[in-house]
Design a protein around this motif. Sequence first.
Motif, PDB file in Angstrom:
ATOM      1  N   UNK A  62      20.747 -73.886 -14.078  1.00  0.00           N
ATOM      2  CA  UNK A  62      20.582 -73.014 -12.920  1.00  0.00           C
ATOM      3  C   UNK A  62      20.622 -71.526 -13.287  1.00  0.00           C
ATOM      4  N   UNK A  63      21.552 -71.133 -14.154  1.00  0.00           N
ATOM      5  CA  UNK A  63      21.754 -69.716 -14.427  1.00  0.00           C
ATOM      6  C   UNK A  63      20.495 -68.969 -14.820  1.00  0.00           C
ATOM      7  N   UNK A  64      19.803 -69.363 -15.888  1.00  0.00           N
ATOM      8  CA  UNK A  64      18.602 -68.632 -16.287  1.00  0.00           C
ATOM      9  C   UNK A  64      17.504 -68.659 -15.232  1.00  0.00           C
ATOM     10  N   UNK A  65      17.354 -69.809 -14.538  1.00  0.00           N
ATOM     11  CA  UNK A  65      16.309 -69.902 -13.518  1.00  0.00           C
ATOM     12  C   UNK A  65      16.582 -68.948 -12.365  1.00  0.00           C
ATOM     13  N   UNK A  66      17.833 -68.835 -11.960  1.00  0.00           N
ATOM     14  CA  UNK A  66      18.197 -67.906 -10.892  1.00  0.00           C
ATOM     15  C   UNK A  66      18.031 -66.459 -11.344  1.00  0.00           C
ATOM     16  N   UNK A  67      18.455 -66.170 -12.553  1.00  0.00           N
ATOM     17  CA  UNK A  67      18.406 -64.790 -13.049  1.00  0.00           C
ATOM     18  C   UNK A  67      16.971 -64.263 -13.156  1.00  0.00           C
ATOM     19  N   UNK A  68      16.030 -65.143 -13.428  1.00  0.00           N
ATOM     20  CA  UNK A  68      14.630 -64.717 -13.481  1.00  0.00           C
ATOM     21  C   UNK A  68      14.169 -64.130 -12.159  1.00  0.00           C
ATOM     22  N   UNK A  69      14.791 -64.565 -11.066  1.00  0.00           N
ATOM     23  CA  UNK A  69      14.420 -64.078  -9.734  1.00  0.00           C
ATOM     24  C   UNK A  69      15.439 -63.081  -9.188  1.00  0.00           C
ATOM     25  N   UNK A  70      16.336 -62.610 -10.055  1.00  0.00           N
ATOM     26  CA  UNK A  70      17.313 -61.613  -9.636  1.00  0.00           C
ATOM     27  C   UNK A  70      18.431 -62.168  -8.773  1.00  0.00           C
ATOM     28  N   UNK A  71      18.669 -63.479  -8.842  1.00  0.00           N
ATOM     29  CA  UNK A  71      19.708 -64.134  -8.046  1.00  0.00           C
ATOM     30  C   UNK A  71      20.864 -64.475  -8.969  1.00  0.00           C
ATOM     31  N   UNK A  72      22.083 -64.190  -8.534  1.00  0.00           N
ATOM     32  CA  UNK A  72      23.270 -64.444  -9.334  1.00  0.00           C
ATOM     33  C   UNK A  72      23.798 -65.861  -9.091  1.00  0.00           C
ATOM     34  N   UNK A  73      24.642 -66.318 -10.021  1.00  0.00           N
ATOM     35  CA  UNK A  73      25.223 -67.656  -9.931  1.00  0.00           C
ATOM     36  C   UNK A  73      26.746 -67.568  -9.944  1.00  0.00           C
ATOM     37  N   UNK A  74      27.362 -68.121  -8.904  1.00  0.00           N
ATOM     38  CA  UNK A  74      28.805 -68.229  -8.803  1.00  0.00           C
ATOM     39  C   UNK A  74      29.161 -69.714  -8.840  1.00  0.00           C
ATOM     40  N   UNK A  75      30.106 -70.088  -9.679  1.00  0.00           N
ATOM     41  CA  UNK A  75      30.501 -71.485  -9.832  1.00  0.00           C
ATOM     42  C   UNK A  75      31.841 -71.720  -9.135  1.00  0.00           C
ATOM     43  N   UNK A  76      31.865 -72.756  -8.318  1.00  0.00           N
ATOM     44  CA  UNK A  76      33.094 -73.205  -7.670  1.00  0.00           C
ATOM     45  C   UNK A  76      33.773 -74.219  -8.581  1.00  0.00           C
ATOM     46  N   UNK A  77      35.058 -74.024  -8.817  1.00  0.00           N
ATOM     47  CA  UNK A  77      35.871 -75.030  -9.489  1.00  0.00           C
ATOM     48  C   UNK A  77      37.289 -74.932  -8.950  1.00  0.00           C
TER      49      UNK A  77
END
Length: 261
Positions: A62-77
């Motif tokens: 998910x991370x690289x795919x989101x970053x290509x579109x300028x979207x950040x990734x937050x992980x819940x744990x």
Amino acid sequence: MNEYDVDGVVRQLKSVGAGWLQISVGQNTGFFSAPNATFDELVPPTPEHPSRLSKRDLIKDLGPALHKEGIKLIVYLTDDAIARDDYARHKLGGDSQGMGEPKATYQANWLKVMKTWSQPWGTDVDGYWVDGPYYDHLEPFYDTIAAGLRSGNPKALLSFNAGFGTPQKSVTKESDFTPGETPVAGWPRPTDGRWVDNRGTQMQRQYLDVLQSDWGFPPHEPLSYSDDKIVDLTLGVPGLVALSPGTPGTTARTDTSLPQP
């Protein structure tokens, strides 16, 4: 897990202007959406209890795919033991928290598990939303979690959830933004500024809003507000808003920039 359409999700998020995706790597059942060699070593699979970890690392995809579109990734744990997996909880060393003495064995083991995820994920993950840090006397444990998670990405933004009824509180000063877990009845929001004092440090105000009943239970309930009302309430927040339809696991944030520590 293999059927998760990363590109399709990214397109949906981009179409609604979401600034980040918050997604769970796992919660109470012992099932996780990413492999973890340390977890499998500490909780060795058996015929009676096969591994519950995905072979696909969804977070890493998910991370690289989101970053290509300028979207950040937050992980819940979570910081606490696997409440619905007795075998894993026993192997990890028991419950991590509560009002009694901290369980040092569990805490040490879980920190190793977290690092095994966070270090290779690195900057693919922009931040972490940690569930379960409810107890003031365990603040040193939460601080250690923060250091472990940032060992993969020193700039990772963190939020430690102090509980469903305390959306603007953190038990550790390591929170960069408020956890914001808010029931439907919590609307409307206060309008007293973008920043929240956390014992001398500043957390950026963020609400994680449940839009359907109580975290989607019962699942057939409709959204509690109309689209127009949701937009109106969201625009009234002097900070950031993450919207969840109710089912635990995934939220998309409406703001287009990450909070700043």
